[in-house]
Design a protein around this motif. Sequence first.
Motif, PDB file in Angstrom:
ATOM      1  N   ASP A 120      15.644  37.730  -2.812  1.00 38.28           N
ATOM      2  CA  ASP A 120      15.572  37.385  -1.396  1.00 38.28           C
ATOM      3  C   ASP A 120      14.869  36.046  -1.245  1.00 38.28           C
ATOM      4  OD1 ASP A 120      16.718  39.798  -0.724  1.00 38.28           O
ATOM      5  OD2 ASP A 120      14.785  40.826  -0.472  1.00 38.28           O
ATOM      6  N   ARG A 121      14.771  35.621  -0.010  1.00 36.84           N
ATOM      7  CA  ARG A 121      14.010  34.416   0.272  1.00 36.84           C
ATOM      8  C   ARG A 121      12.544  34.707   0.038  1.00 36.84           C
ATOM      9  NH1 ARG A 121      16.318  31.208   5.404  1.00 36.84           N
ATOM     10  NH2 ARG A 121      18.278  30.624   4.450  1.00 36.84           N
ATOM     11  N   ILE A 122      11.845  33.755  -0.536  1.00 38.09           N
ATOM     12  CA  ILE A 122      10.427  33.912  -0.856  1.00 38.09           C
ATOM     13  C   ILE A 122       9.633  32.996   0.057  1.00 38.09           C
ATOM     14  CG2 ILE A 122       8.677  33.708  -2.656  1.00 38.09           C
ATOM     15  CD1 ILE A 122      10.711  35.864  -3.241  1.00 38.09           C
ATOM     16  N   TYR A 123       8.552  33.514   0.617  1.00 38.96           N
ATOM     17  CA  TYR A 123       7.688  32.758   1.502  1.00 38.96           C
ATOM     18  C   TYR A 123       6.308  32.652   0.869  1.00 38.96           C
ATOM     19  CZ  TYR A 123      11.346  33.780   4.853  1.00 38.96           C
ATOM     20  OH  TYR A 123      12.552  33.879   5.481  1.00 38.96           O
ATOM     21  N   ASN A 183      -2.132  31.359  -1.050  1.00 38.51           N
ATOM     22  CA  ASN A 183      -1.975  31.682  -2.467  1.00 38.51           C
ATOM     23  C   ASN A 183      -1.189  32.964  -2.671  1.00 38.51           C
ATOM     24  OD1 ASN A 183      -3.345  29.457  -3.371  1.00 38.51           O
ATOM     25  ND2 ASN A 183      -5.328  30.474  -3.375  1.00 38.51           N
ATOM     26  N   GLU A 184      -0.654  33.522  -1.610  1.00 38.96           N
ATOM     27  CA  GLU A 184       0.129  34.750  -1.704  1.00 38.96           C
ATOM     28  C   GLU A 184       1.605  34.439  -1.473  1.00 38.96           C
ATOM     29  OE1 GLU A 184      -1.192  38.142   0.528  1.00 38.96           O
ATOM     30  OE2 GLU A 184      -3.221  37.329   0.597  1.00 38.96           O
ATOM     31  N   TYR A 185       2.464  35.276  -2.043  1.00 37.79           N
ATOM     32  CA  TYR A 185       3.902  35.152  -1.861  1.00 37.79           C
ATOM     33  C   TYR A 185       4.438  36.468  -1.317  1.00 37.79           C
ATOM     34  CZ  TYR A 185       3.543  31.003  -4.765  1.00 37.79           C
ATOM     35  OH  TYR A 185       3.203  29.774  -5.257  1.00 37.79           O
ATOM     36  N   THR A 186       5.462  36.373  -0.475  1.00 36.01           N
ATOM     37  CA  THR A 186       6.081  37.578   0.064  1.00 36.01           C
ATOM     38  C   THR A 186       7.565  37.325   0.278  1.00 36.01           C
ATOM     39  OG1 THR A 186       6.004  39.229   1.823  1.00 36.01           O
ATOM     40  CG2 THR A 186       5.564  36.961   2.463  1.00 36.01           C
ATOM     41  N   ASN A 187       8.352  38.420   0.289  1.00 38.89           N
ATOM     42  CA  ASN A 187       9.765  38.291   0.614  1.00 38.89           C
ATOM     43  C   ASN A 187      10.062  39.025   1.914  1.00 38.89           C
ATOM     44  OD1 ASN A 187       9.456  40.854  -0.344  1.00 38.89           O
ATOM     45  ND2 ASN A 187      11.164  40.788  -1.780  1.00 38.89           N
ATOM     46  N   ASN A 188       9.032  39.422   2.636  1.00 42.80           N
ATOM     47  CA  ASN A 188       9.161  40.080   3.921  1.00 42.80           C
ATOM     48  C   ASN A 188       9.193  39.011   5.004  1.00 42.80           C
ATOM     49  OD1 ASN A 188       8.822  41.491   6.310  1.00 42.80           O
ATOM     50  ND2 ASN A 188       7.420  42.988   5.391  1.00 42.80           N
ATOM     51  N   ALA A 189      10.374  38.784   5.589  1.00 44.45           N
ATOM     52  CA  ALA A 189      10.556  37.684   6.545  1.00 44.45           C
ATOM     53  C   ALA A 189       9.733  37.884   7.814  1.00 44.45           C
ATOM     54  CB  ALA A 189      12.025  37.534   6.894  1.00 44.45           C
ATOM     55  N   THR A 190       9.656  39.097   8.314  1.00 49.09           N
ATOM     56  CA  THR A 190       8.893  39.320   9.551  1.00 49.09           C
ATOM     57  C   THR A 190       7.410  39.089   9.327  1.00 49.09           C
ATOM     58  OG1 THR A 190       8.777  41.690   9.071  1.00 49.09           O
ATOM     59  CG2 THR A 190      10.568  40.937  10.501  1.00 49.09           C
ATOM     60  N   GLN A 191       6.915  39.575   8.219  1.00 50.40           N
ATOM     61  CA  GLN A 191       5.498  39.357   7.893  1.00 50.40           C
ATOM     62  C   GLN A 191       5.231  37.862   7.696  1.00 50.40           C
ATOM     63  OE1 GLN A 191       4.310  41.002   4.128  1.00 50.40           O
ATOM     64  NE2 GLN A 191       2.148  40.847   4.585  1.00 50.40           N
ATOM     65  N   ALA A 192       6.151  37.153   7.066  1.00 52.72           N
ATOM     66  CA  ALA A 192       5.988  35.722   6.830  1.00 52.72           C
ATOM     67  C   ALA A 192       5.963  34.956   8.143  1.00 52.72           C
ATOM     68  CB  ALA A 192       7.111  35.212   5.937  1.00 52.72           C
ATOM     69  N   LYS A 193       6.821  35.347   9.112  1.00 48.33           N
ATOM     70  CA  LYS A 193       6.833  34.666  10.409  1.00 48.33           C
ATOM     71  C   LYS A 193       5.542  34.916  11.172  1.00 48.33           C
ATOM     72  CE  LYS A 193      11.825  34.540  10.943  1.00 48.33           C
ATOM     73  NZ  LYS A 193      12.985  35.058  11.646  1.00 48.33           N
ATOM     74  N   GLY A 197       2.866  32.770   9.603  1.00 51.20           N
ATOM     75  CA  GLY A 197       3.144  31.337   9.563  1.00 51.20           C
ATOM     76  C   GLY A 197       3.347  30.815   8.150  1.00 51.20           C
ATOM     77  N   CYS A 198       4.013  31.595   7.312  1.00 49.33           N
ATOM     78  CA  CYS A 198       4.236  31.213   5.917  1.00 49.33           C
ATOM     79  C   CYS A 198       5.392  30.230   5.810  1.00 49.33           C
ATOM     80  CB  CYS A 198       4.540  32.455   5.081  1.00 49.33           C
ATOM     81  SG  CYS A 198       3.248  33.698   5.184  1.00 49.33           S
ATOM     82  N   LYS A 199       5.435  29.525   4.684  1.00 44.00           N
ATOM     83  CA  LYS A 199       6.484  28.536   4.458  1.00 44.00           C
ATOM     84  C   LYS A 199       7.467  29.066   3.424  1.00 44.00           C
ATOM     85  CE  LYS A 199       3.521  24.635   5.483  1.00 44.00           C
ATOM     86  NZ  LYS A 199       2.904  23.429   4.990  1.00 44.00           N
ATOM     87  N   LEU A 200       8.733  28.743   3.649  1.00 40.49           N
ATOM     88  CA  LEU A 200       9.796  29.153   2.742  1.00 40.49           C
ATOM     89  C   LEU A 200       9.698  28.340   1.455  1.00 40.49           C
ATOM     90  CD1 LEU A 200      12.449  30.755   2.258  1.00 40.49           C
ATOM     91  CD2 LEU A 200      13.644  28.820   3.280  1.00 40.49           C
ATOM     92  N   VAL A 201       9.752  29.020   0.311  1.00 41.73           N
ATOM     93  CA  VAL A 201       9.737  28.351  -0.987  1.00 41.73           C
ATOM     94  C   VAL A 201      11.179  28.045  -1.341  1.00 41.73           C
ATOM     95  CG1 VAL A 201       9.157  28.577  -3.427  1.00 41.73           C
ATOM     96  CG2 VAL A 201       7.671  29.575  -1.701  1.00 41.73           C
ATOM     97  N   GLU A 202      11.464  26.761  -1.560  1.00 43.97           N
ATOM     98  CA  GLU A 202      12.827  26.355  -1.861  1.00 43.97           C
ATOM     99  C   GLU A 202      12.922  25.833  -3.285  1.00 43.97           C
ATOM    100  OE1 GLU A 202      14.152  23.553   1.010  1.00 43.97           O
ATOM    101  OE2 GLU A 202      13.552  24.808   2.697  1.00 43.97           O
ATOM    102  N   THR A 212       8.259  33.726  -9.922  1.00 42.80           N
ATOM    103  CA  THR A 212       7.829  34.928 -10.609  1.00 42.80           C
ATOM    104  C   THR A 212       6.339  35.085 -10.377  1.00 42.80           C
ATOM    105  OG1 THR A 212       9.492  34.580 -12.318  1.00 42.80           O
ATOM    106  CG2 THR A 212       7.688  36.091 -12.834  1.00 42.80           C
ATOM    107  N   VAL A 213       5.950  36.196  -9.778  1.00 44.76           N
ATOM    108  CA  VAL A 213       4.544  36.457  -9.496  1.00 44.76           C
ATOM    109  C   VAL A 213       4.138  37.688 -10.281  1.00 44.76           C
ATOM    110  CG1 VAL A 213       2.857  37.016  -7.723  1.00 44.76           C
ATOM    111  CG2 VAL A 213       4.740  35.477  -7.198  1.00 44.76           C
ATOM    112  N   ILE A 214       3.092  37.544 -11.057  1.00 43.67           N
ATOM    113  CA  ILE A 214       2.569  38.655 -11.837  1.00 43.67           C
ATOM    114  C   ILE A 214       1.279  39.099 -11.192  1.00 43.67           C
ATOM    115  CG2 ILE A 214       1.718  39.378 -14.085  1.00 43.67           C
ATOM    116  CD1 ILE A 214       3.495  37.163 -15.274  1.00 43.67           C
ATOM    117  N   GLN A 215       1.214  40.351 -10.782  1.00 43.08           N
ATOM    118  CA  GLN A 215       0.028  40.873 -10.121  1.00 43.08           C
ATOM    119  C   GLN A 215      -1.075  41.060 -11.151  1.00 43.08           C
ATOM    120  OE1 GLN A 215      -0.318  41.353  -6.822  1.00 43.08           O
ATOM    121  NE2 GLN A 215      -2.426  41.898  -7.142  1.00 43.08           N
TER     122      GLN A 215
END
Length: 173
Positions: free
Chosen positions: A22-25, A29-39, A42-47, A52-55
């Motif tokens: 999916d789209r990654i935001y 220092n955090e990343y998410t693919n949840n579009a509503t949470q990102a909006k 105020g997160c930025k789309l990673v293009e 790859t994020v390792i917890q």
Amino acid sequence: MKKTLLTLWIIAALPVAAFAQDRIYRCGNEYTNNATQAKERGCKLVEGGNVTVIQGSRPSGGGGAASGGGSSAASSSSATSASPAGAPRVTNNDQRARDSDARAILESELRKAEARHAELVKEYNGGQPERNALDLRNPQRYMERTAELKASVARSESDIAGIKRELSRLPAN
């Protein structure tokens, strides 16, 4: 026949795997693919490229900033410096000895820096260093040497100030 079926199956599966991400935001220092949470945040789309994020494991702390609770001002005042798991504990006497050694080293460095500074100030002579034979033949060289001496005096003053700051951070003997 089996090879052709396997090849066709692999070819058919590749485009699906490419579109699976999916789209990654990025939110700080955090990343998410949840579009509503990102909006909302105020997160930025990673293009460009996959992310790859390792917890990792969170450091265990005594209720300070590491646990993530409370405001930053309140948690920073109560935060303790935790050593990594498995790190050897240092006794108070050992720590005092280390601090004493560090103080002795810094005081020695301070004496050397002050002696060097005194030499530089004497050589700089208030902006009028003594001219030597090369300086008499080449006035530009004299101006360059004067500028170098001035910079060296300023650098030694800053070195002395830095050493004094480090000494002030150490506990008193």
